[in-house]
Design a protein around this motif. Structure first.
Motif, PDB file in Angstrom:
ATOM      1  N   THR A  13      41.872 -16.859   4.823  1.00  0.00           N
ATOM      2  CA  THR A  13      41.017 -17.946   5.092  1.00  0.00           C
ATOM      3  C   THR A  13      41.940 -19.047   5.608  1.00  0.00           C
ATOM      4  O   THR A  13      43.229 -19.333   5.248  1.00  0.00           O
ATOM      5  CB  THR A  13      40.331 -18.519   3.825  1.00  0.00           C
ATOM      6  OG1 THR A  13      39.514 -17.491   2.935  1.00  0.00           O
ATOM      7  CG2 THR A  13      39.470 -19.858   4.151  1.00  0.00           C
ATOM      8  N   ASP A  18      36.044 -20.443  12.249  1.00  0.00           N
ATOM      9  CA  ASP A  18      34.977 -19.915  12.200  1.00  0.00           C
ATOM     10  C   ASP A  18      34.985 -18.342  12.403  1.00  0.00           C
ATOM     11  O   ASP A  18      35.771 -18.021  13.284  1.00  0.00           O
ATOM     12  CB  ASP A  18      33.789 -20.340  12.878  1.00  0.00           C
ATOM     13  CG  ASP A  18      33.411 -22.160  12.586  1.00  0.00           C
ATOM     14  OD1 ASP A  18      33.326 -22.058  11.552  1.00  0.00           O
ATOM     15  OD2 ASP A  18      33.488 -22.718  13.462  1.00  0.00           O
ATOM     16  N   HIS A  19      34.278 -17.504  12.003  1.00  0.00           N
ATOM     17  CA  HIS A  19      34.303 -16.041  12.051  1.00  0.00           C
ATOM     18  C   HIS A  19      32.934 -15.533  12.488  1.00  0.00           C
ATOM     19  O   HIS A  19      31.896 -15.781  12.028  1.00  0.00           O
ATOM     20  CB  HIS A  19      34.885 -15.405  10.953  1.00  0.00           C
ATOM     21  CG  HIS A  19      36.071 -15.744  10.318  1.00  0.00           C
ATOM     22  ND1 HIS A  19      37.421 -14.908  10.930  1.00  0.00           N
ATOM     23  CD2 HIS A  19      36.470 -16.666   9.674  1.00  0.00           C
ATOM     24  CE1 HIS A  19      38.427 -15.720  10.465  1.00  0.00           C
ATOM     25  NE2 HIS A  19      38.042 -16.544   9.419  1.00  0.00           N
ATOM     26  N   THR A  20      32.759 -14.785  13.425  1.00  0.00           N
ATOM     27  CA  THR A  20      31.687 -13.700  13.969  1.00  0.00           C
ATOM     28  C   THR A  20      32.165 -12.576  14.236  1.00  0.00           C
ATOM     29  O   THR A  20      33.204 -12.187  14.778  1.00  0.00           O
ATOM     30  CB  THR A  20      31.163 -14.753  15.100  1.00  0.00           C
ATOM     31  OG1 THR A  20      29.812 -14.289  15.338  1.00  0.00           O
ATOM     32  CG2 THR A  20      31.887 -14.739  16.280  1.00  0.00           C
ATOM     33  N   MET A  34      37.884 -21.633  16.888  1.00  0.00           N
ATOM     34  CA  MET A  34      37.911 -22.955  16.404  1.00  0.00           C
ATOM     35  C   MET A  34      38.069 -23.887  17.300  1.00  0.00           C
ATOM     36  O   MET A  34      38.774 -23.761  18.403  1.00  0.00           O
ATOM     37  CB  MET A  34      39.362 -23.265  15.399  1.00  0.00           C
ATOM     38  CG  MET A  34      39.617 -24.465  15.025  1.00  0.00           C
ATOM     39  SD  MET A  34      41.133 -24.620  13.781  1.00  0.00           S
ATOM     40  CE  MET A  34      41.085 -26.022  13.003  1.00  0.00           C
TER      41      MET A  34
END
Length: 300
Positions: A13, A18-20, A34
């Motif tokens: 983390t 952000d994660h996608t 980011m």
């Protein structure tokens, strides 16, 4: 902590990232992002993931960029079949990714094997990449000479890992990864860095993918460079090549010689040396590396 596949380690983390997962024709690519603004695409090196850019991404975001760090095919938490790896497949994946994200152009920062994809992109579709930074890799227009041999002897692992069955087996057994992250570093890396890379490559899927990357991408591209395939090509965009002063494969007296005549590489090419760093420039000297990268991007 989250993970996309039980066999892989949990994803680290980083606050603000952000994660996608972006759909590609044959699977999903994991992408960490980011910030907002002009996109900067970050392509990590062998056995690394988006997390290699964990210090760079906040700095880019603070400078007004959107940092985009994908896990390329065969690495990290992407769900893309490694059997489809070819010499240029990861470059095709990047174009598909940028299209999916709605970016016609992106500045590019790459390291190690990520730079192979970067050179393919910046030479084949230069209009999509207005500037690039390459970390710890020479230009593909390089002419091989006897001066390079002392550094080349450190790269034996490329041929060994490319061997069918044997290469993946060595990675699963943990015999090679710790060596790579200690031998090529001028100073000890954080144990978490080595542990994550080793844990990733101990999984059957990613160890097999890593061997395929060496066999189908690294060695074929090296052969093309040796044959001089790229010697008549020039980078159209501003380029910055960054090396650590303690890089055992490309020490300063070699890099300065390679970049003595930058007209053979492109019209706007710069060399920067980061003191006290080996091959893992961003991991070893993050503050200095970030300064070099952000100042270059701001000036072009």
């Amino acid at each position: 902590m989250t993970t996309t596949k039980a066999a892989r380690p949990s994803m680290p983390t980083v606050v603000g990232v952000d994660h996608t997962w972006v759909d590609l024709p044959d699977g999903r690519m994991h992408v960490a992002t980011m910030g907002s603004g002009e996109p900067v695409l970050l392509l990590a090196g062998f056995a690394q993931t988006w997390w290699a850019w964990r210090r760079v991404m906040p700095a880019l975001a603070a400078a007004g960029y959107r940092a985009i760090a994908p896990d390329l095919r065969g690495e990290g938490w992407s769900e893309l079949p490694s059997r489809a790896i070819t010499r240029t497949r990861r470059a095709d994946d990047v174009i598909a990714l940028l299209d999916a994200l709605g970016h016609d152009r992106a500045r590019l920062v790459s390291h190690d094997i990520g730079a192979i994809t970067a050179l393919q992109l910046t030479l084949s579709v230069p209009h999509r990449f207005p500037a690039q930074v390459m970390l710890a890799v020479p230009p593909p227009q390089l002419r091989f000479s006897i001066d390079l041999l002392p550094g080349m002897r450190h790269l034996w692992h490329q041929e060994v890992l490319a061997l069918p069955v044997i290469g993946a087996g060595l990675l699963r057994a943990g015999r090679v990864t710790p060596h790579l992250f200690t031998h090529f570093a001028a100073r000890p890396l954080h144990p978490e860095v080595i542990a994550l890379a080793d844990a990733m490559l101990r999984t059957p899927e990613l160890s097999l993918a890593a061997a395929r990357l060496c066999r189908r991408v690294v060695l074929p591209e090296l052969a093309r460079i040796i044959r001089g395939v790229y010697r008549r090509q020039r980078f159209a965009m501003p380029c910055l090549f960054v090396f650590g002063t303690e890089d055992i494969a490309f020490p300063p007296h070699i890099t300065r010689k390679v970049f003595d005549d930058t007209s053979a590489i492109g019209a706007r090419v710069q060399l920067a040396l980061v003191a006290g760093a080996g091959h893992f420039v961003v991991e070893e000297q993050p503050d200095a590396a970030i300064t070099v990268i952000t100042e270059f991007l701001a000036a072009v």
